[in-house]
Design an enzyme around this catalytic site. Structure first.
Site, mmCIF file in Angstrom:
data_model
loop_
_atom_site.group_PDB
_atom_site.id
_atom_site.type_symbol
_atom_site.label_atom_id
_atom_site.label_comp_id
_atom_site.label_asym_id
_atom_site.label_seq_id
_atom_site.Cartn_x
_atom_site.Cartn_y
_atom_site.Cartn_z
ATOM 1 C CB SER A 1 -0.876 0.024 1.266
ATOM 2 O OG SER A 1 -1.527 1.287 1.383
ATOM 3 C CE1 TYR B 1 -3.993 -2.316 5.044
ATOM 4 C CE2 TYR B 1 -3.436 -0.013 4.663
ATOM 5 C CZ TYR B 1 -3.845 -1.242 4.189
ATOM 6 O OH TYR B 1 -4.111 -1.396 2.845
HETATM 7 P P1 NAP Z 1 -11.679 -5.171 0.580
HETATM 8 O O1 NAP Z 1 -12.586 -4.618 -0.472
HETATM 9 O O2 NAP Z 1 -11.940 -4.851 2.004
HETATM 10 O O3 NAP Z 1 -11.604 -6.744 0.383
HETATM 11 C C1 NAP Z 1 -10.769 -7.494 1.217
HETATM 12 C C2 NAP Z 1 -10.714 -8.920 0.731
HETATM 13 O O4 NAP Z 1 -9.783 -9.642 1.547
HETATM 14 C C3 NAP Z 1 -12.033 -9.630 0.833
HETATM 15 O O5 NAP Z 1 -12.136 -10.529 -0.254
HETATM 16 C C4 NAP Z 1 -11.902 -10.418 2.146
HETATM 17 O O6 NAP Z 1 -12.680 -11.602 2.172
HETATM 18 C C5 NAP Z 1 -10.427 -10.757 2.093
HETATM 19 N N1 NAP Z 1 -9.816 -11.052 3.408
HETATM 20 C C6 NAP Z 1 -9.624 -10.216 4.460
HETATM 21 N N2 NAP Z 1 -9.005 -10.858 5.469
HETATM 22 C C7 NAP Z 1 -8.801 -12.132 5.041
HETATM 23 C C8 NAP Z 1 -8.222 -13.283 5.612
HETATM 24 N N3 NAP Z 1 -7.717 -13.273 6.864
HETATM 25 N N4 NAP Z 1 -8.188 -14.428 4.884
HETATM 26 C C9 NAP Z 1 -8.681 -14.465 3.614
HETATM 27 N N5 NAP Z 1 -9.237 -13.401 3.018
HETATM 28 C C10 NAP Z 1 -9.302 -12.250 3.721
HETATM 29 O O7 NAP Z 1 -10.159 -4.715 0.320
HETATM 30 P P2 NAP Z 1 -9.437 -4.102 -0.987
HETATM 31 O O8 NAP Z 1 -9.496 -2.629 -0.886
HETATM 32 O O9 NAP Z 1 -9.881 -4.781 -2.210
HETATM 33 O O10 NAP Z 1 -7.928 -4.492 -0.645
HETATM 34 C C11 NAP Z 1 -7.234 -5.551 -1.290
HETATM 35 C C12 NAP Z 1 -5.760 -5.423 -0.945
HETATM 36 O O11 NAP Z 1 -5.277 -4.158 -1.404
HETATM 37 C C13 NAP Z 1 -5.477 -5.437 0.564
HETATM 38 O O12 NAP Z 1 -4.266 -6.128 0.817
HETATM 39 C C14 NAP Z 1 -5.349 -3.970 0.917
HETATM 40 O O13 NAP Z 1 -4.581 -3.785 2.073
HETATM 41 C C15 NAP Z 1 -4.691 -3.442 -0.337
HETATM 42 N N6 NAP Z 1 -4.868 -2.002 -0.541
HETATM 43 C C16 NAP Z 1 -6.104 -1.454 -0.761
HETATM 44 C C17 NAP Z 1 -6.221 -0.077 -0.943
HETATM 45 C C18 NAP Z 1 -7.548 0.607 -1.192
HETATM 46 O O14 NAP Z 1 -7.597 1.854 -1.183
HETATM 47 N N7 NAP Z 1 -8.627 -0.110 -1.416
HETATM 48 C C19 NAP Z 1 -5.083 0.740 -0.888
HETATM 49 C C20 NAP Z 1 -3.854 0.150 -0.672
HETATM 50 C C21 NAP Z 1 -3.752 -1.218 -0.498
HETATM 51 P P3 NAP Z 1 -14.287 -11.603 2.570
HETATM 52 O O15 NAP Z 1 -14.978 -10.712 1.583
HETATM 53 O O16 NAP Z 1 -14.694 -13.042 2.393
HETATM 54 O O17 NAP Z 1 -14.372 -11.108 3.963
#
Ligand code: NAP
Length: 248
Positions: free
Chosen positions: A143, A157
């Site tokens: 991130s 985080y």
């Molecule tokens: P999100 O919409 O909250 O989705 C999170 C996903 O991770 C969901 O599919 C959830 O499963 C799964 N998950 C969470 N904890 C888990 C665990 N312990 N075991 C297996 N699956 C797990 O998040 P996102 O924004 O798409 O983020 C995806 C990645 O990008 C993450 O690593 C996040 O830190 C990174 N990121 C995101 C952003 C942003 O702005 N969105 C920015 C920087 C980095 P369920 O749906 O089944 O609960």
């Protein structure tokens, strides 16, 4: 035979967008999810509609026994692995550091760091030429928070993603001679549910003025970077931390 991609956290957000784009490009897919079976099955059915072999597997990747079961399911269905996308991640409510407790730090580091380490370990056992594999690619979701620090929001985080950056750099060197490329994508503010987990669903509207491109990103724009790092087009790219953050 199609290349096989395992995506952790594929039920929503960036993981789901990556699954969709990978299916459009013909990858066979092992789609992991944690709680949201309904959402994961929607992603699964869309991939199958596009004609690719795909399964959805429930597992909390921060738990060693469940991560092992995930890879057993992968072995049973596909018998190979070409790309691991370590996407599963989470954050908790926005707080200052002195307001946080150790139980939270264990959850945050467990999901973001231990889960990625466990899946990387299992992937290497299957991909590395040292273990009789044919090589492959690992893409870690870091991130922009790793370099910004997330003060007043979630330093835990940010630090977890800093650990992912270090793991990416070290692992790229450790397994580069064994046919495996390891890279990280560092998204900025992307429109997904993760901001609601922090207690501020509209967070992007507040911070987007600090993004040089003037807007939040779409999950598919991150998926494009992930698919490029997975592809032969990135055959000489390893140990890279690729910012997908609109210049922020
Ligand atoms: P999100 O919409 O909250 O989705 C999170 C996903 O991770 C969901 O599919 C959830 O499963 C799964 N998950 C969470 N904890 C888990 C665990 N312990 N075991 C297996 N699956 C797990 O998040 P996102 O924004 O798409 O983020 C995806 C990645 O990008 C993450 O690593 C996040 O830190 C990174 N990121 C995101 C952003 C942003 O702005 N969105 C920015 C920087 C980095 P369920 O749906 O089944 O609960």
């Amino acid at each position: 035979m199609s290349k096989v991609m395992l995506i952790t956290g594929a039920s929503r957000g960036i993981g789901a967008a990556t699954a969709q784009l990978a299916a459009e490009r013909g990858y066979a897919l092992c789609l992991n999810y944690h709680h949201r079976e309904d959402a994961a099955h929607q992603v699964l059915h869309e991939a199958q509609r596009l004609g690719v072999q795909a399964i959805a597997v429930q597992a909390d990747v921060s738990r060693e026994d469940e991560a092992l079961d995930l890879f057993t399911a992968l072995d049973r269905e596909f018998g190979r692995l070409d790309v691991l996308v370590n996407n599963a991640g989470m954050l908790e409510r926005q707080l200052r550091l002195e307001q946080m407790d150790a139980a939270r730090w264990n959850r945050v580091l467990g999901a973001n760091v231990i889960g990625s380490f466990l899946c990387a370990r299992e992937a290497i056992k299957r991909m590395s030429t040292r273990h009789g594999g044919h090589g492959g690619a690992i893409i870690n979701l870091s991130s922009a928070a790793a370099r910004l620090g997330a003060p007043g929001e979630y330093i835990d985080y940010a630090a977890a993603k800093g650990a992912i950056d270090s793991m990416t750099l070290g692992l790229a060197k450790e397994v580069g001679g064994e046919g495996i490329r390891v890279n990280a994508v560092r998204p900025g503010v992307i429109y997904t549910d993760i901001h609601a987990s922090g207690g501020e669903p509209d967070r992007i509207e507040r911070v987007k003025t600090s993004v040089p491109l003037g807007r939040g990103g779409a999950a598919r724009e991150v998926a494009e970077a992930i698919l490029w790092l997975a592809s032969e087009g990135a055959s000489y790219t390893s140990g890279a931390l690729l910012d997908v953050s609109g210049g922020r």
